[in-house]
Design an enzyme around this catalytic site. Structure first.
Site, mmCIF file in Angstrom:
data_model
loop_
_atom_site.group_PDB
_atom_site.id
_atom_site.type_symbol
_atom_site.label_atom_id
_atom_site.label_comp_id
_atom_site.label_asym_id
_atom_site.label_seq_id
_atom_site.Cartn_x
_atom_site.Cartn_y
_atom_site.Cartn_z
ATOM 1 N N THR A 166 67.052 -96.714 -41.567
ATOM 2 C CA THR A 166 67.024 -95.432 -41.944
ATOM 3 C C THR A 166 68.161 -95.605 -43.392
ATOM 4 O O THR A 166 68.771 -96.197 -43.590
ATOM 5 C CB THR A 166 67.682 -94.180 -40.602
ATOM 6 O OG1 THR A 166 66.631 -94.447 -40.200
ATOM 7 C CG2 THR A 166 68.251 -93.086 -41.325
ATOM 8 N N ARG A 194 57.709 -88.852 -31.674
ATOM 9 C CA ARG A 194 59.325 -89.171 -31.553
ATOM 10 C C ARG A 194 59.764 -88.507 -32.195
ATOM 11 O O ARG A 194 59.635 -88.902 -33.877
ATOM 12 C CB ARG A 194 59.521 -90.616 -31.016
ATOM 13 C CG ARG A 194 61.463 -90.860 -30.360
ATOM 14 C CD ARG A 194 62.170 -91.136 -31.747
ATOM 15 N NE ARG A 194 63.369 -90.886 -31.763
ATOM 16 C CZ ARG A 194 64.107 -91.939 -32.905
ATOM 17 N NH1 ARG A 194 63.871 -91.242 -33.506
ATOM 18 N NH2 ARG A 194 65.503 -91.870 -32.079
ATOM 19 N N GLY A 196 63.889 -88.163 -34.058
ATOM 20 C CA GLY A 196 65.946 -88.127 -33.538
ATOM 21 C C GLY A 196 66.129 -87.503 -34.601
ATOM 22 O O GLY A 196 65.238 -86.349 -35.072
ATOM 23 N N ASP A 197 67.383 -88.004 -34.774
ATOM 24 C CA ASP A 197 68.917 -87.423 -35.591
ATOM 25 C C ASP A 197 68.274 -86.849 -37.284
ATOM 26 O O ASP A 197 68.236 -85.658 -37.586
ATOM 27 C CB ASP A 197 69.624 -87.448 -35.532
ATOM 28 C CG ASP A 197 69.828 -89.046 -36.247
ATOM 29 O OD1 ASP A 197 69.245 -90.576 -35.937
ATOM 30 O OD2 ASP A 197 70.591 -89.346 -36.712
#
Ligand code: ASP
Length: 297
Positions: A166, A194, A196-197
């Site tokens: 990332t 999915r 994520g943060d």
């Protein structure tokens, strides 16, 4: 106001394969240099974090834009967030396909504040509506990731949290405004859908001129438990500097209930930069107050 600008970028926390270590260092170095030049030309922190992250999205060394990890179904789904610490406006997109520069699509949402987070097909429809360029799915897939994905179909743990990562940037401009951007292809071999943060305000990024700015990386499922970037900003709000706040955030991630892996970069309201991580590597580049560029992995 005419304050000294500040800038820190990251290229993810994890275990970087040897062949990607040098490209990752070079990537964060060049992104930081690009952003620094913009800051010194008087450009806004928001422009700077967008452009620095765009540069990293275009660099296939990172898990964002082209070069992202593939989902278990063999496609790229990206997530991104951008936030302006002056107005607290933000834009985010998640689980979106066919977008090479998710940070710029997210930025468009800052100007459409009736919707701040769009996902999947809805984000693609929005992109079409505003004339944002879409690319072929294949344009985002690089050979290295295709091979890794094929390997994972026989061994689900292969390459998990390995390779590259990332990207994110935090900047403070000459007016003292702070902005943050984070962009990712998510975790390796993730299930379709999915998230994520990274695209979630407070988790993958947060900026408030009164508190500071932060961008996170690592295992999103754990970073979300501690709302990592808001946590880092709240630490700065209690007058911890950026470095102390970053360290305290990673300490919290390490609580026995969580035992999370990740990293965070921060800028405090005084312009101090800081970072911390508990993975073997985190690619990062930042400027010291005297203008010296520091690059690390
Ligand atoms: N935090 C990202 C996610 O969970 C992945 C990463 O930073 O490596 O999607």
């Amino acid at each position: 106001m005419n304050v000294q600008p500040s800038l820190i970028v990251h290229g993810g926390a994890g275990t970087f394969d040897e062949d990607l270590q040098q490209p990752s260092r070079e990537g964060v170095r060049t992104a930081a240099m690009l952003g620094w030049e913009m800051l010194n030309e008087g450009r806004s922190a928001l422009d700077v974090v967008e452009q620095a992250v765009r540069f990293l999205e275009d660099d296939p060394a990172f898990d964002s834009g082209r070069g992202s990890f593939l989902t278990a179904s063999g496609v790229v789904e990206v997530d991104a967030l951008i936030m302006d610490g002056l107005t607290l406006r933000y834009g985010a997109v998640a689980a979106v396909r066919r977008v090479a520069n998710a940070v710029s699509l997210a930025r468009l949402l800052i100007d459409h504040p009736e919707h701040s987070l769009l996902v999947s097909e809805g984000a693609v429809e929005f992109a079409k509506h505003v004339g944002f360029p879409l690319v072929d799915e294949e344009a985002l897939i690089v050979e290295r990731e295709l091979l890794r994905w094929r390997g994972a179909q026989s061994d689900a743990a292969a390459g998990m949290f390995k390779g590259h990562d990332t990207v994110g940037a935090v900047a403070r401009d000459r007016d003292g405004n702070i902005a943050v951007a984070t962009s990712t292809g998510g975790t390796f071999n993730k299930l379709p859908g999915r998230v994520g943060d990274s695209p979630l305000i407070g988790c993958g990024g947060f900026a408030d001129n009164m508190l500071g700015g932060a961008s996170a990386t690592g295992v999103g499922e754990d970073l979300m438990k501690i709302v990592a970037c808001k946590t880092a900003c709240d630490f700065m709000g209690t007058l911890l500097n950026a470095q102390e706040a970053a360290q305290r955030t990673i300490q919290r991630l390490e609580e026995p209930r969580i035992t999370g892996l990740g990293g965070v970069i921060c800028i405090d309201p005084a312009g101090g930069t800081g970072f911390a991580y508990n993975t073997p590597h985190m690619a990062r580049a930042y400027y010291q107050p005297d203008g010296t560029l520091i690059v690390g992995l």
